[in-house]
Scaffold this motif. Sequence first.
Motif, mmCIF file in Angstrom:
data_model
loop_
_atom_site.group_PDB
_atom_site.id
_atom_site.type_symbol
_atom_site.label_atom_id
_atom_site.label_comp_id
_atom_site.label_asym_id
_atom_site.label_seq_id
_atom_site.Cartn_x
_atom_site.Cartn_y
_atom_site.Cartn_z
ATOM 1 N N ASP A 70 6.415 -2.368 6.800
ATOM 2 C CA ASP A 70 6.170 -3.506 7.685
ATOM 3 C C ASP A 70 5.517 -4.663 6.931
ATOM 4 O OD1 ASP A 70 3.677 -2.357 7.337
ATOM 5 O OD2 ASP A 70 3.175 -2.246 9.472
ATOM 6 N N SER A 71 5.068 -4.412 5.694
ATOM 7 C CA SER A 71 4.347 -5.417 4.912
ATOM 8 C C SER A 71 5.004 -5.619 3.552
ATOM 9 C CB SER A 71 2.889 -5.001 4.702
ATOM 10 O OG SER A 71 2.167 -4.991 5.900
ATOM 11 N N ARG A 72 4.871 -6.827 3.028
ATOM 12 C CA ARG A 72 5.313 -7.147 1.676
ATOM 13 C C ARG A 72 4.291 -8.091 1.069
ATOM 14 N NH1 ARG A 72 8.293 -12.365 2.413
ATOM 15 N NH2 ARG A 72 8.218 -12.726 4.673
ATOM 16 N N SER A 73 4.319 -8.216 -0.230
ATOM 17 C CA SER A 73 3.347 -9.087 -0.872
ATOM 18 C C SER A 73 4.002 -9.937 -1.945
ATOM 19 C CB SER A 73 2.211 -8.265 -1.497
ATOM 20 O OG SER A 73 1.283 -9.124 -2.140
ATOM 21 N N ASN A 74 3.775 -11.248 -1.839
ATOM 22 C CA ASN A 74 4.140 -12.190 -2.890
ATOM 23 C C ASN A 74 2.880 -12.847 -3.435
ATOM 24 O OD1 ASN A 74 7.067 -12.012 -2.738
ATOM 25 N ND2 ASN A 74 6.858 -12.941 -0.716
ATOM 26 N N SER A 75 1.779 -12.134 -3.343
ATOM 27 C CA SER A 75 0.484 -12.680 -3.738
ATOM 28 C C SER A 75 0.451 -12.990 -5.231
ATOM 29 C CB SER A 75 -0.618 -11.668 -3.402
ATOM 30 O OG SER A 75 -1.862 -12.101 -3.917
#
Length: 521
Positions: free
Chosen positions: A80-85
């Motif tokens: 449910d989550s992704r990261s482009n941090s």
Amino acid sequence: MKKIFTLKNAILLPALALTLTGCVKEEDLVQVDPNFDSEAKFWKTEDDALKAVNAVYASLLTDGTYMRSTPLLLDGKADDSRSNSPWAAMANVGRFNSSIADAAIYGWAYETYYQGIYRANQVLDNVPGIAFADEAYKNRILGQAYFLRGLYLFHAVNMFKNVPIPLSSDEVYHPQKTQEEGWAQVKADFTKAAELLPAAYADVTGPDQSDKGRATKGAALAYLGKAQLFTKDYAGAKTSFESVMNLGVYSLVSNYRDNFTTANENNSESIFEVQFSRDAGGVGLGWGGAPASNWGKTSARAITYAPRSFGWTDMQPTWALFNEFKEEATTSGGVDPRLDATIIYNKPGMTLYGRSFQEVYAASPADLNDLFWRKYENADGEFANEYDWRSGINERLLRYADVLLMYAECLNELGQTTQAYSYIQQVRTRVGLPDLATVKPGMSQAQMREQIGHERFLEFAAEGHRFDDIRRWGWLQDASKLAWLKTRDAEFNTYQTGREYFPIPQLEMDNNPGTQQNTGY
């Protein structure tokens, strides 16, 4: 005065290395400064006991736990989550390639869990020797310490697998234990807590009367059931969840979004939540290190998950989540209202900090067509300064909706699939979804497993439950399920066997003799 310099409280005291030579006497090395309070002056009164158990709660509000790191760890590996941090340390969280050399985020959490455990052990070691006018009040203090030790250990065992199990604040070393031993202690702590805690604090007599946020019998029983469910003791979990429901304390709130704002905190659905406040303490966030006088009791969740231009966007929703919200219409033909309560996206009328979404990102097409989290955000124009990093929104760790769906899961696993429908439907009815028994009658046990996975995915997005579910259901070891997850979230392409758990931090490996690293690292 006790002289304990160990790994478990290394975050409270600096590491010390003493080389003793000659005829130095121990009493010459340990002297109490008369200008400061010492442990010898503490652990005398009921007020000391209350202050001590409050300090155990305080570990929930720090950088390693729910101020920032723990939500990132719980959400980061889920579909449910992704990261482009841009923050390099997020590679330790959102993918399956955590660095042993850099324990940022997961190492902070590990340390803080053991800070909380150490503080709980201090209460359990010392409070029994304090005379109380009311034994019921004393039992509540001890019950909270058992609950909180169980909660911190729950996180440690669940995320780091084979960990030490400190049961005393006096011992120097605590050997690494198996995950089975860890789960056994978690269950024992929650069982003991349930015996000692009240169903509510409204009717108790004492300094804790009507206090909000303290652990209750229902919280202990619900977490006991959760630990039993995670270890596939479905019959035991079913009994625990029935005990929670039979308390008559909890019910679903009518407005789903009330679980993620300041509007209705500590409501009837909340079983246990971390108490954040914009008004308590100073204005600084406790980003780590020695506690500072300006630290407030606020959360960094809002800034950590915030949409671009308002925060760091360390976590964003996946399109798989967005699309799954649209798979089933409500009884009135609309979209599941949990979508707008969960995600900020390009939709007519969607606002962000009091401004239209389209206006905010008019000059940035990429952001205009991206997805951002809405849960736990200071995004409703409630505060004058939209860039304020401080959030006073309480983190709801366990909701009654979770108990209902976990109970339905137990029923299904015990062969009572038909009975599971009504408990799932309570959660669906709140958001206007049709009767599951009508739209999907007569499901098999396997079909109901899939349905429960879908229901939990939508109900608890960004609440730290999804990857726990993926791991405990064995989806990562199922080739077809893993392939499916890769189509939903490209970060699953980095999965390696064993990396469903975080690595044991190098500090623990170096300072606790005999500690073995988790498989896959």
